[in-house]
Design an enzyme around this catalytic site. Structure first.
Site, PDB file in Angstrom:
ATOM      1  N   ASP A  73       1.066  -1.693  -0.081  1.00 25.23           N
ATOM      2  CA  ASP A  73      -0.294   0.154  -0.336  1.00 25.23           C
ATOM      3  C   ASP A  73       1.270   1.294   0.047  1.00 25.23           C
ATOM      4  O   ASP A  73       2.369   1.136   0.646  1.00 25.23           O
ATOM      5  CB  ASP A  73      -1.343   0.033   1.799  1.00 25.23           C
ATOM      6  N   ARG A 101      -0.465   9.101 -10.143  1.00 28.74           N
ATOM      7  CA  ARG A 101      -0.255   7.368  -8.826  1.00 28.74           C
ATOM      8  C   ARG A 101       0.052   6.787 -10.502  1.00 28.74           C
ATOM      9  O   ARG A 101       0.862   5.824  -9.466  1.00 28.74           O
ATOM     10  CB  ARG A 101      -1.698   7.187  -9.002  1.00 28.74           C
ATOM     11  N   HIS A 126       2.693   3.122  -8.703  1.00 29.87           N
ATOM     12  CA  HIS A 126       1.948   1.870  -9.030  1.00 29.87           C
ATOM     13  C   HIS A 126       3.590   1.464 -10.083  1.00 29.87           C
ATOM     14  O   HIS A 126       4.098   0.474  -9.631  1.00 29.87           O
ATOM     15  CB  HIS A 126       1.080   1.685  -9.304  1.00 29.87           C
ATOM     16  N   SER A 130      -7.207  -6.566  -5.649  1.00 29.79           N
ATOM     17  CA  SER A 130      -8.779  -6.444  -4.893  1.00 29.79           C
ATOM     18  C   SER A 130     -10.013  -6.771  -5.541  1.00 29.79           C
ATOM     19  O   SER A 130      -9.843  -5.895  -6.956  1.00 29.79           O
ATOM     20  CB  SER A 130      -8.691  -5.898  -4.119  1.00 29.79           C
ATOM     21  N   TRP A 183     -11.756  -2.529  -8.586  1.00 27.76           N
ATOM     22  CA  TRP A 183     -11.699  -2.063 -10.533  1.00 27.76           C
ATOM     23  C   TRP A 183     -12.965  -0.986  -9.926  1.00 27.76           C
ATOM     24  O   TRP A 183     -13.584   0.070 -10.963  1.00 27.76           O
ATOM     25  CB  TRP A 183     -12.790  -3.235 -10.784  1.00 27.76           C
ATOM     26  N   LEU A 196      10.971 -20.583  -4.292  1.00 25.76           N
ATOM     27  CA  LEU A 196       9.952 -19.942  -3.473  1.00 25.76           C
ATOM     28  C   LEU A 196       9.000 -19.680  -4.054  1.00 25.76           C
ATOM     29  O   LEU A 196       8.671 -19.733  -5.710  1.00 25.76           O
ATOM     30  CB  LEU A 196      10.385 -18.583  -3.794  1.00 25.76           C
TER      31      LEU A 196
HETATM   32  C1  FPP Z   1      -1.882   0.065  -3.092  1.00 21.80           C
HETATM   33  O1  FPP Z   1      -1.736   1.353  -3.487  1.00 21.80           O
HETATM   34  C2  FPP Z   1      -1.480  -0.808  -4.011  1.00 21.80           C
HETATM   35  C3  FPP Z   1      -2.403  -0.946  -5.418  1.00 21.80           C
HETATM   36  C4  FPP Z   1      -3.376  -1.277  -5.263  1.00 21.80           C
HETATM   37  C5  FPP Z   1      -1.641  -1.746  -6.317  1.00 21.80           C
HETATM   38  C6  FPP Z   1      -0.331  -2.423  -5.927  1.00 21.80           C
HETATM   39  C7  FPP Z   1       0.537  -2.903  -7.498  1.00 21.80           C
HETATM   40  C8  FPP Z   1       1.453  -2.889  -7.239  1.00 21.80           C
HETATM   41  C9  FPP Z   1       2.970  -2.788  -6.075  1.00 21.80           C
HETATM   42  C10 FPP Z   1       2.573  -3.435  -7.826  1.00 21.80           C
HETATM   43  C11 FPP Z   1       2.217  -4.461  -8.824  1.00 21.80           C
HETATM   44  C12 FPP Z   1       2.890  -5.396  -9.079  1.00 21.80           C
HETATM   45  C13 FPP Z   1       2.516  -6.484  -9.974  1.00 21.80           C
HETATM   46  C14 FPP Z   1       4.539  -7.048 -10.849  1.00 21.80           C
HETATM   47  C15 FPP Z   1       1.777  -7.088 -10.159  1.00 21.80           C
HETATM   48  P1  FPP Z   1      -2.127   2.595  -3.234  1.00 21.80           P
HETATM   49  O2  FPP Z   1      -2.977   2.933  -4.929  1.00 21.80           O
HETATM   50  O3  FPP Z   1      -4.171   2.308  -2.785  1.00 21.80           O
HETATM   51  O4  FPP Z   1      -1.907   4.282  -2.618  1.00 21.80           O
HETATM   52  P2  FPP Z   1      -2.904   4.813  -1.837  1.00 21.80           P
HETATM   53  O5  FPP Z   1      -3.303   4.853  -0.825  1.00 21.80           O
HETATM   54  O6  FPP Z   1      -1.378   5.842  -1.172  1.00 21.80           O
HETATM   55  O7  FPP Z   1      -3.234   6.328  -2.788  1.00 21.80           O
END
Ligand code: FPP
Length: 264
Positions: free
Chosen positions: A38, A51, A55, A83, A87, A149
């Site tokens: 997160d 944003r 990511h 999650s 969406w 792993l």
């Molecule tokens: C939450 O942070 C993060 C996500 C919803 C996406 C997580 C995805 C990645 C870390 C990359 C995944 C990589 C692969 C290879 C599948 P947020 O966007 O909610 O952050 P915020 O709470 O600060 O807005």
């Protein structure tokens, strides 16, 4: 001045990561670590970036942490990447997130294969875009025989939905006479979850200072040790993972019972 001196002193006596890793390997390691990654959005906001830049940086952390977890000897690393509720985010952000597995696996799959990592996925794969499905299926196929792993991506995953699906399957089995009411047990339910081939997580990490589960592995986390950190996911590194592992190794896991000698 004094603070400066103390800080300097702390630095000079700090144990190098390699040594910390070797020490941790002498003790009981968490076999399965699950991470709620997160803080990507806040990481980007702080830098006045979109944003999606957060990511993308978060994806680089996934590489770093997978490599390190494998080196340490962790058996399963489950990462909450998307999650069933995600969406609801803006279309552009969702599309970007759906491209990340492709980019990650496109560049990193040969290394994962070489490092004996097995890629798995839990979540509803069918409703992912074709290109995401293709990338994930290819990685799962090409690493299926690896026995190092397990890198388990939770992608389009929601724990309540997972439990509802498991209960419906069991209900159907009862209705069809394949299972009796007496046979319904914790083990039976566990065996109908998407994690049926995995042990429950020993350690759950959530980054970014949020202290909630967000519909993640609600059944499987019943006796898991939790570690929360304010560090945003893109800033999370090997040292942070080591901090969490060392803290885990100091915990006294009792599973609701008592340790030997505590009952007097
Ligand atoms: C939450 O942070 C993060 C996500 C919803 C996406 C997580 C995805 C990645 C870390 C990359 C995944 C990589 C692969 C290879 C599948 P947020 O966007 O909610 O952050 P915020 O709470 O600060 O807005």
């Amino acid at each position: 001045m004094l603070n400066k001196l103390i800080r300097k002193n702390e630095k000079s006596i700090s144990i190098p990561l390699k040594k910390r890793k070797e020490n941790a390997q002498q003790e009981q390691l968490p076999g399965h670590i699950a991470i709620i990654m997160d803080g990507n959005g806040r990481w980007a906001n702080k830098r006045a970036l979109p944003r999606i830049a957060g990511h993308h940086e978060g994806m680089k952390t996934v590489k770093k942490i997978t490599r390190f977890a494998n080196e340490v000897g962790i058996k399963v690393l489950t990462l909450y990447a998307f999650s069933t509720e995600n969406w609801k985010r803006p279309k552009m952000e969702v599309e970007f997130l759906m491209r990340l597995p492709e980019e990650f696996l496109g560049t990193y799959l040969p290394e994962l294969i070489e490092q004996n990592v097995q890629v798995q996925m839990m979540g509803n794969i069918e409703s992912l875009p074709e290109h995401t499905k293709r990338a994930v299926r290819k990685a799962m196929d090409q690493t299926a025989a690896n026995d190092g792993l397990i890198l388990n991506f939770a992608l389009n995953y929601g724990s309540r939905d997972e439990i509802v699906q498991a209960v419906s399957k069991i209900a159907l089995d009862v209705q069809e006479g394949n299972v009796t009411l007496e046979e319904i047990s914790e083990e039976l339910l566990s065996n109908h979850l998407m994690t049926k081939n995995l042990s429950d997580p020993d350690l759950l990490i959530r980054t970014s200072g949020e202290v909630r589960l967000s519909n993640f592995m609600l059944w499987q986390l019943a006796y898991t040790e939790f570690w929360f950190t304010d560090t945003l996911w893109p800033d999370f590194d090997e040292t942070c993972l080591m901090d969490a592992i060392e803290n885990y190794q100091k915990r006294n896991r009792r599973y609701g019972g008592l340790k030997e000698g505590e009952g007097n």
